[in-house]
Write a protein that holds these residues in place. Structure first.
Motif, PDB file in Angstrom:
ATOM      1  N   ASP A  12       2.560 -10.598   9.735  1.00 24.88           N
ATOM      2  CA  ASP A  12       1.999  -9.424  10.448  1.00 24.88           C
ATOM      3  C   ASP A  12       1.219  -8.824  10.198  1.00 24.88           C
ATOM      4  O   ASP A  12       0.157  -8.139  10.808  1.00 24.88           O
ATOM      5  CB  ASP A  12       3.589  -9.071  11.057  1.00 24.88           C
ATOM      6  CG  ASP A  12       4.253  -9.586  12.208  1.00 24.88           C
ATOM      7  OD1 ASP A  12       3.732 -10.648  12.741  1.00 24.88           O
ATOM      8  OD2 ASP A  12       5.289  -9.161  11.403  1.00 24.88           O
ATOM      9  N   ASP A  13       1.336  -8.222   8.878  1.00 17.29           N
ATOM     10  CA  ASP A  13       0.048  -7.716   7.971  1.00 17.29           C
ATOM     11  C   ASP A  13      -1.064  -8.764   7.506  1.00 17.29           C
ATOM     12  O   ASP A  13      -2.034  -7.639   7.311  1.00 17.29           O
ATOM     13  CB  ASP A  13       0.816  -7.773   7.005  1.00 17.29           C
ATOM     14  CG  ASP A  13       1.838  -8.649   5.919  1.00 17.29           C
ATOM     15  OD1 ASP A  13       2.037  -9.863   6.615  1.00 17.29           O
ATOM     16  OD2 ASP A  13       1.991  -7.585   5.057  1.00 17.29           O
ATOM     17  N   VAL A  14      -1.328 -10.081   7.804  1.00 15.53           N
ATOM     18  CA  VAL A  14      -2.409 -10.391   7.676  1.00 15.53           C
ATOM     19  C   VAL A  14      -3.414 -10.156   8.339  1.00 15.53           C
ATOM     20  O   VAL A  14      -2.675  -9.469   9.901  1.00 15.53           O
ATOM     21  CB  VAL A  14      -1.796 -11.249   7.875  1.00 15.53           C
ATOM     22  CG1 VAL A  14      -3.531 -12.752   7.944  1.00 15.53           C
ATOM     23  CG2 VAL A  14      -1.207 -12.825   6.744  1.00 15.53           C
ATOM     24  N   THR A  26      -5.053  -3.463   5.537  1.00  9.68           N
ATOM     25  CA  THR A  26      -6.574  -3.607   6.087  1.00  9.68           C
ATOM     26  C   THR A  26      -6.816  -4.702   5.119  1.00  9.68           C
ATOM     27  O   THR A  26      -7.457  -5.171   5.520  1.00  9.68           O
ATOM     28  CB  THR A  26      -7.519  -2.731   6.103  1.00  9.68           C
ATOM     29  OG1 THR A  26      -7.721  -2.011   4.966  1.00  9.68           O
ATOM     30  CG2 THR A  26      -6.515  -1.486   6.999  1.00  9.68           C
ATOM     31  N   ALA A  27      -6.183  -5.399   3.759  1.00  7.72           N
ATOM     32  CA  ALA A  27      -7.136  -6.396   2.790  1.00  7.72           C
ATOM     33  C   ALA A  27      -5.973  -7.279   2.922  1.00  7.72           C
ATOM     34  O   ALA A  27      -6.146  -7.778   1.243  1.00  7.72           O
ATOM     35  CB  ALA A  27      -7.190  -5.348   1.868  1.00  7.72           C
ATOM     36  N   ILE A  28      -5.114  -7.672   3.467  1.00 12.69           N
ATOM     37  CA  ILE A  28      -4.550  -9.050   3.483  1.00 12.69           C
ATOM     38  C   ILE A  28      -5.120 -10.284   4.157  1.00 12.69           C
ATOM     39  O   ILE A  28      -5.182 -10.555   5.319  1.00 12.69           O
ATOM     40  CB  ILE A  28      -3.165  -8.697   3.883  1.00 12.69           C
ATOM     41  CG1 ILE A  28      -2.945  -7.082   3.100  1.00 12.69           C
ATOM     42  CG2 ILE A  28      -1.905 -10.181   3.826  1.00 12.69           C
ATOM     43  CD1 ILE A  28      -0.839  -6.728   3.664  1.00 12.69           C
ATOM     44  N   ALA A  29      -5.245 -11.493   2.935  1.00  8.99           N
ATOM     45  CA  ALA A  29      -6.498 -12.279   3.466  1.00  8.99           C
ATOM     46  C   ALA A  29      -4.725 -13.643   3.417  1.00  8.99           C
ATOM     47  O   ALA A  29      -3.997 -13.070   3.311  1.00  8.99           O
ATOM     48  CB  ALA A  29      -7.356 -13.039   2.468  1.00  8.99           C
ATOM     49  N   GLY A  45      -4.620 -10.285  17.413  1.00 10.89           N
ATOM     50  CA  GLY A  45      -5.116  -9.371  17.693  1.00 10.89           C
ATOM     51  C   GLY A  45      -5.141  -8.024  16.922  1.00 10.89           C
ATOM     52  O   GLY A  45      -5.851  -7.019  16.760  1.00 10.89           O
ATOM     53  N   ASN A  46      -4.539  -8.941  15.909  1.00 15.33           N
ATOM     54  CA  ASN A  46      -4.949  -7.400  14.334  1.00 15.33           C
ATOM     55  C   ASN A  46      -5.578  -8.672  13.147  1.00 15.33           C
ATOM     56  O   ASN A  46      -5.647  -7.535  12.001  1.00 15.33           O
ATOM     57  CB  ASN A  46      -3.111  -7.043  14.137  1.00 15.33           C
ATOM     58  CG  ASN A  46      -2.376  -8.161  13.490  1.00 15.33           C
ATOM     59  OD1 ASN A  46      -2.847  -9.586  13.623  1.00 15.33           O
ATOM     60  ND2 ASN A  46      -1.562  -7.485  12.676  1.00 15.33           N
TER      61      ASN A  46
END
Length: 522
Positions: A242-244, A26-29, A283-284
Protein backbone atom coordinates in the motif's frame (compact mmCIF):
# COMPACT_ATOMS: atom_id res chain seq x y z
CA UNK A 1 -21.87 8.55 30.88
CA UNK A 2 -20.51 6.77 33.96
CA UNK A 3 -22.82 6.26 36.93
CA UNK A 4 -21.74 7.79 40.25
CA UNK A 5 -23.11 6.01 43.31
CA UNK A 6 -20.59 6.67 46.09
CA UNK A 7 -19.39 10.13 47.15
CA UNK A 8 -15.83 10.91 46.11
CA UNK A 9 -13.59 12.43 43.49
CA UNK A 10 -13.63 10.93 40.02
CA UNK A 11 -11.25 11.44 37.10
CA UNK A 12 -12.49 10.96 33.56
CA UNK A 13 -10.40 10.82 30.38
CA UNK A 14 -12.09 12.64 27.50
CA UNK A 15 -10.95 11.81 23.95
CA UNK A 16 -9.82 14.79 21.94
CA UNK A 17 -12.05 15.86 19.08
CA UNK A 18 -8.96 16.87 17.08
CA UNK A 19 -6.45 14.34 15.82
CA UNK A 20 -3.03 14.97 14.34
CA UNK A 21 -2.22 13.79 10.84
CA UNK A 22 1.24 12.57 9.85
CA UNK A 23 2.08 13.02 6.15
CA UNK A 24 2.09 9.73 4.27
CA UNK A 25 5.46 8.53 2.91
CA UNK A 26 6.18 9.65 -0.63
CA UNK A 27 9.55 8.12 -1.56
CA UNK A 28 8.96 4.36 -1.68
CA UNK A 29 9.82 2.80 -5.01
CA UNK A 30 8.98 -0.58 -6.52
CA UNK A 31 11.14 -2.28 -9.15
CA UNK A 32 9.81 -5.04 -11.41
CA UNK A 33 12.27 -7.07 -13.46
CA UNK A 34 15.06 -9.64 -13.55
CA UNK A 35 17.68 -10.50 -10.93
CA UNK A 36 20.73 -12.75 -10.67
CA UNK A 37 18.94 -15.21 -8.39
CA UNK A 38 15.83 -15.66 -6.29
CA UNK A 39 15.80 -15.16 -2.51
CA UNK A 40 16.08 -18.47 -0.67
CA UNK A 41 14.80 -17.44 2.75
CA UNK A 42 11.08 -18.11 2.13
CA UNK A 43 10.16 -21.76 1.43
CA UNK A 44 6.63 -20.71 0.49
CA UNK A 45 8.01 -18.54 -2.35
CA UNK A 46 10.76 -20.64 -3.99
CA UNK A 47 10.96 -18.46 -7.11
CA UNK A 48 11.06 -15.23 -5.10
CA UNK A 49 8.31 -13.55 -7.12
CA UNK A 50 6.43 -11.85 -4.29
CA UNK A 51 7.21 -8.20 -3.45
CA UNK A 52 10.13 -8.00 -1.04
CA UNK A 53 11.24 -4.87 0.85
CA UNK A 54 14.90 -3.78 0.80
CA UNK A 55 16.42 -0.70 2.41
CA UNK A 56 19.96 -0.73 1.01
CA UNK A 57 22.04 -2.05 -1.86
CA UNK A 58 23.75 -4.48 0.54
CA UNK A 59 20.41 -5.98 1.53
CA UNK A 60 19.46 -6.30 -2.14
CA UNK A 61 22.67 -8.21 -2.87
CA UNK A 62 22.04 -10.58 0.04
CA UNK A 63 18.59 -11.46 -1.29
CA UNK A 64 18.83 -11.19 -5.08
CA UNK A 65 22.53 -11.26 -5.93
CA UNK A 66 24.55 -8.54 -7.60
CA UNK A 67 24.95 -7.17 -11.12
CA UNK A 68 24.51 -9.77 -13.83
CA UNK A 69 24.46 -9.70 -17.64
CA UNK A 70 20.97 -9.63 -19.08
CA UNK A 71 19.33 -7.78 -16.17
CA UNK A 72 18.81 -4.02 -15.86
CA UNK A 73 17.05 -4.14 -12.51
CA UNK A 74 20.21 -4.42 -10.34
CA UNK A 75 21.75 -1.40 -12.11
CA UNK A 76 18.55 0.58 -11.60
CA UNK A 77 18.25 -0.35 -7.93
CA UNK A 78 21.89 0.63 -7.40
CA UNK A 79 21.21 3.99 -9.06
CA UNK A 80 18.12 4.47 -6.89
CA UNK A 81 20.06 4.11 -3.64
CA UNK A 82 23.00 6.08 -5.08
CA UNK A 83 20.75 9.06 -5.78
CA UNK A 84 19.09 9.22 -2.37
CA UNK A 85 16.50 6.45 -2.32
CA UNK A 86 16.05 4.61 0.96
CA UNK A 87 13.17 2.12 0.64
CA UNK A 88 12.25 -0.10 -2.31
CA UNK A 89 10.16 -3.15 -3.07
CA UNK A 90 11.58 -5.72 -5.47
CA UNK A 91 9.32 -7.86 -7.64
CA UNK A 92 11.33 -10.55 -9.40
CA UNK A 93 10.10 -12.00 -12.67
CA UNK A 94 11.70 -15.37 -13.54
CA UNK A 95 13.36 -15.11 -16.95
CA UNK A 96 15.43 -18.31 -16.97
CA UNK A 97 14.90 -22.02 -16.49
CA UNK A 98 17.41 -24.68 -15.39
CA UNK A 99 19.38 -26.33 -18.17
CA UNK A 100 18.57 -29.96 -18.83
CA UNK A 101 22.06 -31.18 -17.96
CA UNK A 102 23.89 -32.58 -14.93
CA UNK A 103 26.07 -30.61 -12.54
CA UNK A 104 29.78 -31.32 -12.99
CA UNK A 105 33.13 -30.93 -11.24
CA UNK A 106 36.72 -31.82 -12.19
CA UNK A 107 38.89 -32.87 -9.25
CA UNK A 108 42.55 -31.76 -9.38
CA UNK A 109 45.48 -34.10 -8.81
CA UNK A 110 48.17 -33.36 -6.25
CA UNK A 111 50.73 -33.28 -9.05
CA UNK A 112 49.85 -30.33 -11.28
CA UNK A 113 51.26 -32.20 -14.28
CA UNK A 114 48.27 -34.57 -14.06
CA UNK A 115 45.74 -31.70 -14.25
CA UNK A 116 42.22 -32.68 -13.14
CA UNK A 117 41.92 -36.37 -13.97
CA UNK A 118 38.71 -37.20 -12.07
CA UNK A 119 35.44 -35.89 -13.53
CA UNK A 120 32.21 -36.12 -11.51
CA UNK A 121 28.70 -35.44 -12.77
CA UNK A 122 25.36 -35.69 -10.99
CA UNK A 123 22.69 -38.18 -12.00
CA UNK A 124 20.02 -35.57 -11.23
CA UNK A 125 19.90 -32.58 -13.54
CA UNK A 126 21.57 -29.57 -11.94
CA UNK A 127 21.86 -31.18 -8.50
CA UNK A 128 23.58 -28.83 -5.96
CA UNK A 129 26.10 -31.37 -4.62
CA UNK A 130 29.67 -31.15 -3.33
CA UNK A 131 32.55 -33.63 -3.52
CA UNK A 132 34.96 -33.86 -0.59
CA UNK A 133 38.37 -35.48 -1.22
CA UNK A 134 40.47 -36.67 1.73
CA UNK A 135 43.94 -38.22 1.46
CA UNK A 136 44.45 -41.43 3.44
CA UNK A 137 47.82 -41.73 5.18
CA UNK A 138 49.27 -45.13 4.36
CA UNK A 139 52.71 -46.71 4.79
CA UNK A 140 52.27 -49.09 1.90
CA UNK A 141 54.39 -48.79 -1.20
CA UNK A 142 52.99 -46.71 -4.06
CA UNK A 143 50.62 -43.75 -4.06
CA UNK A 144 48.41 -43.20 -1.01
CA UNK A 145 44.70 -43.95 -1.60
CA UNK A 146 42.05 -41.32 -0.99
CA UNK A 147 38.48 -41.11 0.31
CA UNK A 148 35.61 -39.40 -1.50
CA UNK A 149 32.35 -38.09 0.05
CA UNK A 150 29.22 -36.82 -1.70
CA UNK A 151 27.68 -33.94 0.29
CA UNK A 152 24.13 -32.69 -0.16
CA UNK A 153 22.94 -29.05 -0.26
CA UNK A 154 22.18 -29.09 3.48
CA UNK A 155 25.79 -30.07 4.31
CA UNK A 156 25.10 -33.70 5.23
CA UNK A 157 27.13 -36.54 3.73
CA UNK A 158 25.01 -38.61 1.36
CA UNK A 159 27.57 -41.22 0.27
CA UNK A 160 31.15 -42.14 1.26
CA UNK A 161 33.77 -44.17 -0.60
CA UNK A 162 37.13 -45.13 0.93
CA UNK A 163 40.58 -46.31 -0.17
CA UNK A 164 40.13 -45.23 -3.77
CA UNK A 165 42.88 -45.18 -6.41
CA UNK A 166 43.48 -44.02 -9.96
CA UNK A 167 45.23 -47.17 -11.15
CA UNK A 168 43.68 -50.26 -12.68
CA UNK A 169 43.11 -52.04 -9.37
CA UNK A 170 39.71 -53.10 -8.09
CA UNK A 171 39.62 -49.89 -5.96
CA UNK A 172 39.69 -47.61 -8.98
CA UNK A 173 37.53 -44.59 -8.17
CA UNK A 174 35.36 -44.88 -11.27
CA UNK A 175 34.81 -48.61 -10.78
CA UNK A 176 33.87 -48.31 -7.10
CA UNK A 177 31.70 -45.17 -7.29
CA UNK A 178 29.82 -46.06 -10.46
CA UNK A 179 28.93 -49.47 -9.10
CA UNK A 180 27.46 -48.17 -5.83
CA UNK A 181 26.50 -44.49 -6.11
CA UNK A 182 22.92 -43.34 -6.56
CA UNK A 183 23.85 -39.65 -6.97
CA UNK A 184 26.91 -39.31 -9.24
CA UNK A 185 28.93 -40.90 -12.01
CA UNK A 186 32.75 -40.69 -12.23
CA UNK A 187 35.12 -40.74 -15.18
CA UNK A 188 38.94 -40.90 -15.00
CA UNK A 189 41.08 -39.41 -17.73
CA UNK A 190 44.78 -40.29 -17.51
CA UNK A 191 47.36 -40.38 -20.26
CA UNK A 192 48.60 -43.89 -21.03
CA UNK A 193 52.20 -42.95 -20.26
CA UNK A 194 51.49 -41.67 -16.74
CA UNK A 195 53.36 -43.54 -14.01
CA UNK A 196 51.50 -43.28 -10.69
CA UNK A 197 53.90 -45.46 -8.72
CA UNK A 198 56.33 -42.59 -8.18
CA UNK A 199 53.67 -40.40 -6.48
CA UNK A 200 52.98 -40.28 -2.77
CA UNK A 201 49.64 -38.47 -3.24
CA UNK A 202 47.52 -38.64 -6.34
CA UNK A 203 44.59 -36.36 -5.46
CA UNK A 204 44.55 -32.90 -3.91
CA UNK A 205 42.39 -32.78 -0.74
CA UNK A 206 39.55 -30.28 -0.70
CA UNK A 207 35.85 -29.57 -1.21
CA UNK A 208 34.69 -29.18 -4.79
CA UNK A 209 31.13 -28.09 -5.66
CA UNK A 210 29.38 -29.57 -8.65
CA UNK A 211 28.58 -26.64 -10.89
CA UNK A 212 25.18 -26.58 -12.53
CA UNK A 213 25.10 -25.48 -16.18
CA UNK A 214 24.01 -21.92 -16.88
CA UNK A 215 20.21 -21.62 -17.01
CA UNK A 216 18.54 -20.99 -20.33
CA UNK A 217 16.80 -17.64 -20.89
CA UNK A 218 13.08 -17.88 -21.55
CA UNK A 219 10.83 -15.29 -23.21
CA UNK A 220 8.86 -13.03 -20.86
CA UNK A 221 5.51 -11.87 -22.21
CA UNK A 222 3.66 -8.66 -21.30
CA UNK A 223 1.25 -10.84 -19.32
CA UNK A 224 4.14 -12.07 -17.16
CA UNK A 225 5.16 -8.46 -16.48
CA UNK A 226 1.58 -7.54 -15.57
CA UNK A 227 1.37 -10.52 -13.22
CA UNK A 228 -1.48 -11.39 -10.89
CA UNK A 229 -2.84 -9.63 -7.84
CA UNK A 230 -4.06 -12.90 -6.28
CA UNK A 231 -0.74 -14.69 -6.90
CA UNK A 232 1.25 -11.61 -5.76
CA UNK A 233 3.34 -11.57 -8.93
CA UNK A 234 4.41 -8.91 -11.41
CA UNK A 235 3.16 -5.35 -11.48
CA UNK A 236 -0.27 -6.23 -10.14
CA UNK A 237 1.31 -8.07 -7.22
CA UNK A 238 2.25 -4.64 -5.84
CA UNK A 239 -1.37 -4.12 -4.83
CA UNK A 240 -0.47 -5.52 -1.41
CA UNK A 241 2.25 -2.90 -0.99
CA UNK A 242 0.00 0.00 0.00
CA UNK A 243 2.87 2.41 0.68
CA UNK A 244 4.49 2.26 -2.78
CA UNK A 245 4.54 5.67 -4.51
CA UNK A 246 6.75 4.99 -7.58
CA UNK A 247 6.85 1.97 -9.90
CA UNK A 248 9.70 1.24 -12.32
CA UNK A 249 10.13 -1.58 -14.89
CA UNK A 250 13.76 -1.28 -16.06
CA UNK A 251 13.97 -4.74 -17.64
CA UNK A 252 11.34 -3.98 -20.23
CA UNK A 253 14.21 -3.45 -22.67
CA UNK A 254 15.67 -6.86 -21.81
CA UNK A 255 12.45 -8.65 -22.69
CA UNK A 256 11.50 -6.47 -25.66
CA UNK A 257 14.84 -6.72 -27.48
CA UNK A 258 14.64 -9.12 -30.42
CA UNK A 259 17.54 -11.42 -31.41
CA UNK A 260 18.52 -8.97 -34.16
CA UNK A 261 18.81 -6.14 -31.62
CA UNK A 262 15.65 -4.25 -32.57
CA UNK A 263 12.99 -3.30 -30.04
CA UNK A 264 9.50 -4.82 -30.03
CA UNK A 265 7.58 -1.55 -29.64
CA UNK A 266 4.24 -3.38 -29.40
CA UNK A 267 5.48 -5.19 -26.29
CA UNK A 268 6.96 -1.93 -25.00
CA UNK A 269 3.57 -0.26 -25.19
CA UNK A 270 1.69 -3.25 -23.76
CA UNK A 271 3.83 -3.41 -20.61
CA UNK A 272 3.84 0.35 -20.03
CA UNK A 273 0.08 0.47 -20.54
CA UNK A 274 -0.35 -2.24 -17.89
CA UNK A 275 1.93 -0.27 -15.56
CA UNK A 276 -0.02 2.96 -16.06
CA UNK A 277 -3.30 1.12 -15.50
CA UNK A 278 -2.04 -0.30 -12.22
CA UNK A 279 -0.98 3.13 -10.96
CA UNK A 280 -4.30 4.70 -11.94
CA UNK A 281 -6.29 1.97 -10.18
CA UNK A 282 -4.25 2.30 -6.99
CA UNK A 283 -4.45 6.10 -7.10
CA UNK A 284 -1.46 6.67 -4.79
CA UNK A 285 1.55 5.97 -7.04
CA UNK A 286 3.13 7.05 -10.30
CA UNK A 287 4.82 5.12 -13.09
CA UNK A 288 8.29 6.30 -14.13
CA UNK A 289 8.56 5.32 -17.79
CA UNK A 290 11.60 5.00 -20.05
CA UNK A 291 11.43 6.02 -23.68
CA UNK A 292 12.66 3.31 -26.07
CA UNK A 293 16.44 3.43 -26.65
CA UNK A 294 18.19 4.45 -29.83
CA UNK A 295 15.61 6.99 -30.97
CA UNK A 296 16.30 10.51 -32.20
CA UNK A 297 14.18 13.34 -30.76
CA UNK A 298 12.02 13.30 -33.88
CA UNK A 299 11.54 9.54 -33.67
CA UNK A 300 10.63 9.57 -29.98
CA UNK A 301 8.21 12.43 -30.63
CA UNK A 302 6.47 10.44 -33.36
CA UNK A 303 6.43 7.29 -31.22
CA UNK A 304 4.93 9.17 -28.28
CA UNK A 305 2.28 10.89 -30.40
CA UNK A 306 1.38 8.22 -32.97
CA UNK A 307 2.16 4.87 -31.30
CA UNK A 308 2.19 5.11 -27.51
CA UNK A 309 -0.52 7.79 -27.16
CA UNK A 310 -0.46 7.65 -23.34
CA UNK A 311 -2.65 10.16 -21.49
CA UNK A 312 -2.31 9.82 -17.74
CA UNK A 313 -1.56 12.01 -14.75
CA UNK A 314 -0.11 8.96 -13.01
CA UNK A 315 2.89 8.53 -15.33
CA UNK A 316 6.00 10.47 -16.31
CA UNK A 317 8.43 9.66 -19.13
CA UNK A 318 12.15 10.42 -19.44
CA UNK A 319 14.46 10.62 -22.44
CA UNK A 320 17.24 9.83 -23.40
CA UNK A 321 18.95 6.88 -21.73
CA UNK A 322 22.04 7.42 -19.57
CA UNK A 323 25.53 5.93 -19.44
CA UNK A 324 26.89 4.61 -16.14
CA UNK A 325 29.92 2.62 -15.07
CA UNK A 326 29.74 -1.00 -16.19
CA UNK A 327 30.15 -3.08 -13.00
CA UNK A 328 29.93 -6.37 -14.91
CA UNK A 329 32.73 -5.46 -17.32
CA UNK A 330 31.29 -7.43 -20.22
CA UNK A 331 33.03 -7.19 -23.59
CA UNK A 332 35.70 -4.95 -22.07
CA UNK A 333 33.29 -2.01 -21.90
CA UNK A 334 33.82 0.42 -19.04
CA UNK A 335 30.40 2.06 -19.53
CA UNK A 336 26.94 0.67 -20.12
CA UNK A 337 23.79 2.30 -21.46
CA UNK A 338 20.78 1.86 -19.15
CA UNK A 339 17.24 3.22 -18.79
CA UNK A 340 17.17 6.28 -16.51
CA UNK A 341 14.05 5.39 -14.48
CA UNK A 342 15.86 3.89 -11.47
CA UNK A 343 18.16 6.90 -11.08
CA UNK A 344 15.19 9.24 -11.61
CA UNK A 345 13.31 7.51 -8.76
CA UNK A 346 16.31 8.18 -6.52
CA UNK A 347 16.24 11.87 -7.45
CA UNK A 348 12.51 11.99 -6.66
CA UNK A 349 13.28 10.51 -3.24
CA UNK A 350 16.13 12.94 -2.65
CA UNK A 351 13.93 15.90 -3.57
CA UNK A 352 11.19 14.69 -1.23
CA UNK A 353 13.71 14.43 1.60
CA UNK A 354 15.48 17.75 1.10
CA UNK A 355 12.67 19.98 -0.17
CA UNK A 356 9.34 18.15 -0.04
CA UNK A 357 7.04 16.28 -2.41
CA UNK A 358 5.62 19.63 -3.60
CA UNK A 359 8.97 20.58 -5.17
CA UNK A 360 9.25 19.59 -8.83
CA UNK A 361 11.96 16.87 -9.11
CA UNK A 362 13.86 18.71 -11.82
CA UNK A 363 16.92 20.94 -12.32
CA UNK A 364 18.89 18.45 -10.23
CA UNK A 365 21.92 16.33 -11.12
CA UNK A 366 21.89 12.55 -11.49
CA UNK A 367 24.56 10.88 -9.40
CA UNK A 368 26.51 8.14 -11.15
CA UNK A 369 25.52 9.35 -14.62
CA UNK A 370 28.60 9.59 -16.86
CA UNK A 371 26.87 10.74 -20.04
CA UNK A 372 23.61 10.58 -21.97
CA UNK A 373 22.84 8.45 -24.99
CA UNK A 374 22.19 11.56 -27.05
CA UNK A 375 22.62 15.25 -26.30
CA UNK A 376 19.38 17.18 -26.62
CA UNK A 377 19.35 20.80 -27.77
CA UNK A 378 16.95 23.46 -26.56
CA UNK A 379 15.08 23.43 -29.87
CA UNK A 380 14.76 19.63 -29.78
CA UNK A 381 13.37 19.77 -26.26
CA UNK A 382 10.84 22.33 -27.48
CA UNK A 383 9.34 19.45 -29.50
CA UNK A 384 9.30 17.00 -26.61
CA UNK A 385 8.39 19.05 -23.53
CA UNK A 386 4.84 19.97 -24.67
CA UNK A 387 3.96 16.27 -25.11
CA UNK A 388 5.20 15.33 -21.66
CA UNK A 389 8.65 13.88 -22.41
CA UNK A 390 11.09 15.05 -19.74
CA UNK A 391 14.60 15.43 -21.10
CA UNK A 392 17.91 14.67 -19.42
CA UNK A 393 20.50 17.16 -20.63
CA UNK A 394 24.18 17.91 -19.97
CA UNK A 395 24.95 21.49 -18.91
CA UNK A 396 28.74 21.58 -18.86
CA UNK A 397 30.09 22.49 -15.43
CA UNK A 398 26.53 22.28 -14.03
CA UNK A 399 26.48 18.56 -14.72
CA UNK A 400 23.85 16.30 -16.26
CA UNK A 401 20.43 17.43 -15.06
CA UNK A 402 16.80 16.44 -15.26
CA UNK A 403 15.27 19.22 -17.34
CA UNK A 404 11.56 18.51 -17.20
CA UNK A 405 8.81 17.88 -14.64
CA UNK A 406 5.70 16.99 -16.60
CA UNK A 407 3.28 14.10 -16.45
CA UNK A 408 1.76 12.47 -19.52
CA UNK A 409 -1.63 14.07 -18.89
CA UNK A 410 -3.45 16.31 -21.37
CA UNK A 411 -5.34 17.90 -18.47
CA UNK A 412 -3.61 21.14 -17.49
CA UNK A 413 -4.65 20.63 -13.85
CA UNK A 414 -2.34 17.60 -13.69
CA UNK A 415 0.44 18.81 -15.97
CA UNK A 416 3.20 18.72 -13.34
CA UNK A 417 4.63 15.74 -11.48
CA UNK A 418 4.85 17.52 -8.13
CA UNK A 419 1.15 18.53 -8.25
CA UNK A 420 0.01 14.94 -8.84
CA UNK A 421 2.35 13.58 -6.14
CA UNK A 422 1.29 16.27 -3.65
CA UNK A 423 -2.36 15.31 -4.11
CA UNK A 424 -1.42 11.62 -3.78
CA UNK A 425 0.25 12.38 -0.45
CA UNK A 426 -2.60 14.55 0.85
CA UNK A 427 -5.27 12.05 -0.17
CA UNK A 428 -3.39 9.11 1.39
CA UNK A 429 -2.74 11.07 4.59
CA UNK A 430 -6.41 12.03 4.96
CA UNK A 431 -7.58 8.52 4.12
CA UNK A 432 -5.30 6.90 6.71
CA UNK A 433 -5.53 9.62 9.35
CA UNK A 434 -9.31 10.00 9.58
CA UNK A 435 -10.23 6.37 10.18
CA UNK A 436 -11.14 7.38 13.73
CA UNK A 437 -14.32 9.00 12.36
CA UNK A 438 -15.82 5.74 11.07
CA UNK A 439 -18.96 4.79 13.07
CA UNK A 440 -18.74 7.95 15.20
CA UNK A 441 -22.01 9.90 15.72
CA UNK A 442 -22.49 11.99 12.58
CA UNK A 443 -23.19 15.31 14.28
CA UNK A 444 -21.74 18.77 14.74
CA UNK A 445 -19.10 17.54 17.19
CA UNK A 446 -17.65 15.17 14.58
CA UNK A 447 -17.84 17.82 11.86
CA UNK A 448 -15.93 20.32 13.95
CA UNK A 449 -13.33 17.72 14.95
CA UNK A 450 -12.72 16.70 11.34
CA UNK A 451 -12.48 20.37 10.31
CA UNK A 452 -9.90 21.16 13.01
CA UNK A 453 -7.86 18.06 12.16
CA UNK A 454 -7.66 18.81 8.45
CA UNK A 455 -7.15 22.54 8.97
CA UNK A 456 -4.15 21.88 11.20
CA UNK A 457 -2.61 19.47 8.68
CA UNK A 458 -3.15 21.70 5.64
CA UNK A 459 -1.99 24.75 7.56
CA UNK A 460 1.29 22.98 8.23
CA UNK A 461 1.68 22.24 4.52
CA UNK A 462 1.06 25.90 3.70
CA UNK A 463 3.69 27.02 6.19
CA UNK A 464 6.16 24.57 4.63
CA UNK A 465 5.58 26.10 1.19
CA UNK A 466 3.52 23.29 -0.33
CA UNK A 467 0.44 25.44 -0.99
CA UNK A 468 0.06 28.69 -2.90
CA UNK A 469 -1.35 31.79 -1.26
CA UNK A 470 -0.47 34.70 1.00
CA UNK A 471 -2.73 33.36 3.75
CA UNK A 472 -4.21 29.99 4.77
CA UNK A 473 -7.58 31.18 3.43
CA UNK A 474 -6.03 31.57 -0.03
CA UNK A 475 -4.16 28.25 0.18
CA UNK A 476 -6.92 25.85 1.20
CA UNK A 477 -10.38 25.38 2.64
CA UNK A 478 -12.15 22.63 4.61
CA UNK A 479 -15.93 22.47 4.61
CA UNK A 480 -17.78 20.00 6.80
CA UNK A 481 -21.14 21.27 8.04
CA UNK A 482 -24.88 20.95 7.58
CA UNK A 483 -24.57 22.07 3.98
CA UNK A 484 -22.33 19.16 2.96
CA UNK A 485 -24.17 16.80 5.29
CA UNK A 486 -27.93 17.33 4.94
CA UNK A 487 -30.35 14.85 6.58
CA UNK A 488 -30.57 12.76 3.40
CA UNK A 489 -26.79 12.23 3.39
CA UNK A 490 -26.72 11.46 7.13
CA UNK A 491 -29.53 8.92 6.71
CA UNK A 492 -27.35 7.07 4.19
CA UNK A 493 -24.58 6.79 6.77
CA UNK A 494 -22.22 9.14 4.93
CA UNK A 495 -20.02 11.95 6.17
CA UNK A 496 -19.05 14.37 3.37
CA UNK A 497 -16.08 16.68 3.73
CA UNK A 498 -15.01 19.11 1.01
CA UNK A 499 -11.31 19.95 0.86
CA UNK A 500 -9.75 22.36 -1.62
CA UNK A 501 -6.04 23.10 -1.92
CA UNK A 502 -4.04 25.41 -4.16
CA UNK A 503 -0.79 23.56 -5.01
CA UNK A 504 2.36 25.40 -5.94
CA UNK A 505 3.42 24.86 -9.53
CA UNK A 506 6.98 25.00 -10.84
CA UNK A 507 8.35 28.09 -12.56
CA UNK A 508 8.92 26.16 -15.76
CA UNK A 509 9.55 29.25 -17.88
CA UNK A 510 11.42 32.09 -16.17
CA UNK A 511 10.96 35.23 -18.24
CA UNK A 512 12.79 38.51 -17.64
CA UNK A 513 11.42 41.47 -19.52
CA UNK A 514 14.27 43.88 -20.11
CA UNK A 515 13.96 47.18 -21.88
CA UNK A 516 16.27 50.09 -22.51
CA UNK A 517 15.55 52.86 -20.07
CA UNK A 518 16.08 56.31 -21.49
CA UNK A 519 16.45 59.15 -19.08
CA UNK A 520 14.49 62.19 -20.25
CA UNK A 521 16.17 65.56 -20.13
CA UNK A 522 14.71 67.91 -17.55
Amino acid sequence: MPTYAAPGVYVEEMPSAQKSLTPAPTAIAAFVGFTERAPNDDPSDPEGTRPRLVTSWTQFEELYGSFTPGAMLPLSVYGFFQNGGTIAYIVRIPNTEPADAPSTASLPAADRALGSPVHVESLEQGAPLQVVVRTVDADADGPAPFDLDIVGPDGTTIESFTNLTLDDSERNVATVVNAASHTVRVRVDLADAVDLSSLLEVMRPGTYPLVAPAPHPVPVSPKRFAGSESARTGINGLTIADDVTMVIVPDLVTAATRPDGTIDLAMWKAVQTALIGHCERQGNRMAILDAPPGMTPQQVREWRSDVAMYDSAFAAMYYPWIRVENPVGTNGQSEVLIPPSGHIAGVWSRTDDTRGVWKAPANDTIRGCLDVERSITKNEQALLNPIGINCIRPFGTRGIRIWGARTLSSDSDWRYINVRRLFNMVETTILDGTQFAVFEPNDVTLWEGITRTLTAFLGGLWQDGALFGASPEEAFYVKCDAETNPPAVIDEGRLVVEVGIAPVKPAEFVVFRISQHKQLAG
